[in-house]
Design a protein around this motif. Structure first.
Motif, PDB file in Angstrom:
ATOM      1  N   GLY A 157      19.583 -28.515  60.434  1.00 25.55           N
ATOM      2  CA  GLY A 157      18.630 -27.670  60.494  1.00 25.55           C
ATOM      3  C   GLY A 157      17.566 -28.755  60.692  1.00 25.55           C
ATOM      4  N   VAL A 158      16.429 -28.483  61.022  1.00 24.32           N
ATOM      5  CA  VAL A 158      15.170 -29.866  61.398  1.00 24.32           C
ATOM      6  C   VAL A 158      14.074 -28.564  60.900  1.00 24.32           C
ATOM      7  N   THR A 159      13.018 -29.145  60.490  1.00 22.97           N
ATOM      8  CA  THR A 159      12.289 -28.925  59.331  1.00 22.97           C
ATOM      9  C   THR A 159      11.614 -27.784  60.356  1.00 22.97           C
ATOM     10  N   CYS A 160      10.909 -26.749  59.556  1.00 20.76           N
ATOM     11  CA  CYS A 160      10.183 -25.381  60.985  1.00 20.76           C
ATOM     12  C   CYS A 160       9.553 -26.019  60.059  1.00 20.76           C
ATOM     13  N   ALA A 161       8.190 -25.747  61.046  1.00 16.16           N
ATOM     14  CA  ALA A 161       6.081 -25.925  60.551  1.00 16.16           C
ATOM     15  C   ALA A 161       5.892 -24.419  60.651  1.00 16.16           C
ATOM     16  N   ILE A 175       4.334 -19.305  57.740  1.00 17.77           N
ATOM     17  CA  ILE A 175       5.145 -17.790  57.589  1.00 17.77           C
ATOM     18  C   ILE A 175       4.775 -17.674  56.075  1.00 17.77           C
ATOM     19  N   LEU A 176       5.236 -18.868  55.433  1.00 20.97           N
ATOM     20  CA  LEU A 176       6.249 -18.310  54.494  1.00 20.97           C
ATOM     21  C   LEU A 176       5.217 -18.323  53.038  1.00 20.97           C
ATOM     22  N   ALA A 177       4.481 -19.828  53.668  1.00 18.83           N
ATOM     23  CA  ALA A 177       3.583 -19.840  52.545  1.00 18.83           C
ATOM     24  C   ALA A 177       2.094 -18.822  52.037  1.00 18.83           C
ATOM     25  N   GLU A 178       1.378 -18.698  53.927  1.00 19.29           N
ATOM     26  CA  GLU A 178       0.984 -17.689  53.443  1.00 19.29           C
ATOM     27  C   GLU A 178       1.958 -16.008  52.981  1.00 19.29           C
ATOM     28  N   ALA A 179       2.495 -16.111  53.321  1.00 23.98           N
ATOM     29  CA  ALA A 179       2.933 -14.455  52.290  1.00 23.98           C
ATOM     30  C   ALA A 179       2.729 -15.012  51.071  1.00 23.98           C
ATOM     31  N   LYS A 180       3.514 -15.842  50.209  1.00 23.36           N
ATOM     32  CA  LYS A 180       3.526 -16.243  48.691  1.00 23.36           C
ATOM     33  C   LYS A 180       1.766 -15.925  48.899  1.00 23.36           C
ATOM     34  N   GLU A 181       1.046 -16.486  49.020  1.00 18.25           N
ATOM     35  CA  GLU A 181      -0.474 -17.007  48.848  1.00 18.25           C
ATOM     36  C   GLU A 181      -0.914 -15.192  48.506  1.00 18.25           C
ATOM     37  N   VAL A 182      -0.797 -14.323  49.280  1.00 24.91           N
ATOM     38  CA  VAL A 182      -0.967 -12.891  50.078  1.00 24.91           C
ATOM     39  C   VAL A 182      -0.304 -12.042  48.977  1.00 24.91           C
ATOM     40  N   ILE A 183       1.109 -12.519  48.434  1.00 29.90           N
ATOM     41  CA  ILE A 183       1.673 -11.766  47.510  1.00 29.90           C
ATOM     42  C   ILE A 183       1.007 -11.955  45.984  1.00 29.90           C
ATOM     43  N   GLY A 184       0.781 -13.168  45.842  1.00 31.30           N
ATOM     44  CA  GLY A 184      -0.176 -13.930  44.537  1.00 31.30           C
ATOM     45  C   GLY A 184      -1.148 -13.406  44.584  1.00 31.30           C
TER      46      GLY A 184
END
Length: 167
Positions: A76-80, A85-94
């Protein structure tokens, strides 16, 4: 070269890079879905997340098959984009205290993930066909159809009751 492991000079290079991108993304999704399963209070949503986790694990295996079919090492290569998307999801969920609002937030975040996956798999299918790799395209098309079905299922859950309960 930027973040890429090697310059992208050909359509084949782009195909391989996109495979590496979605491979990384699927691995990140596999790591994050168990938290969403645990936090979901709606039984139908929890079940949809559980089903998608199983599908995602199969999708990773399909990607590994496509790498091998195409004579490329599995990596894999890092997918920014997915990281964002996942960082935003964690923030909203938190930030959600109400369990019904949390379900709606997780549903919205999951659909953002699905839409990204659909764009990547659609691109990969088109690139594979252009490269004369119908064998790869067929495997990738199977995953694209699963992603579309998951998105439709999540839309149905959101519209039928989760969003109404959160309102």
């Amino acid at each position: 070269m930027g973040l890429f492991s090697k310059p992208i000079k050909t359509l084949d290079d782009l195909f391989v890079h996109t495979l590496q991108d979605i491979y990384y993304a699927e691995q990140q999704i596999t790591k994050n879905l168990p938290t969403m399963i645990e936090k979901a209070s709606d039984p139908q949503l929890k079940s949809a997340f559980e089903q998608h986790l199983a599908e995602t694990k199969n999708q990773v295996q399909r990607l590994e098959k496509v790498f091998k079919m195409h004579g490329q090492p599995v990596k894999g290569v890092t997918c920014a984009a997915m990281d964002g998307i996942l960082a935003e999801a964690k923030e909203v969920i938190g930030d959600c205290d109400d369990p019904q609002v949390l379900d709606a937030a997780m549903l919205a975040s999951a659909q953002a993930v699905e839409h990204y996956e659909m764009t990547r798999y659609g691109t990969l299918v088109a690139l594979a066909r252009q490269l004369g790799r119908q064998d790869c395209a067929s495997v990738l098309q199977e995953t694209l159809e699963e992603e579309k079905a998951t998105d439709a299922k999540l839309t149905g859950i959101a519209e039928s009751h989760v969003n109404k309960q959160a309102a």
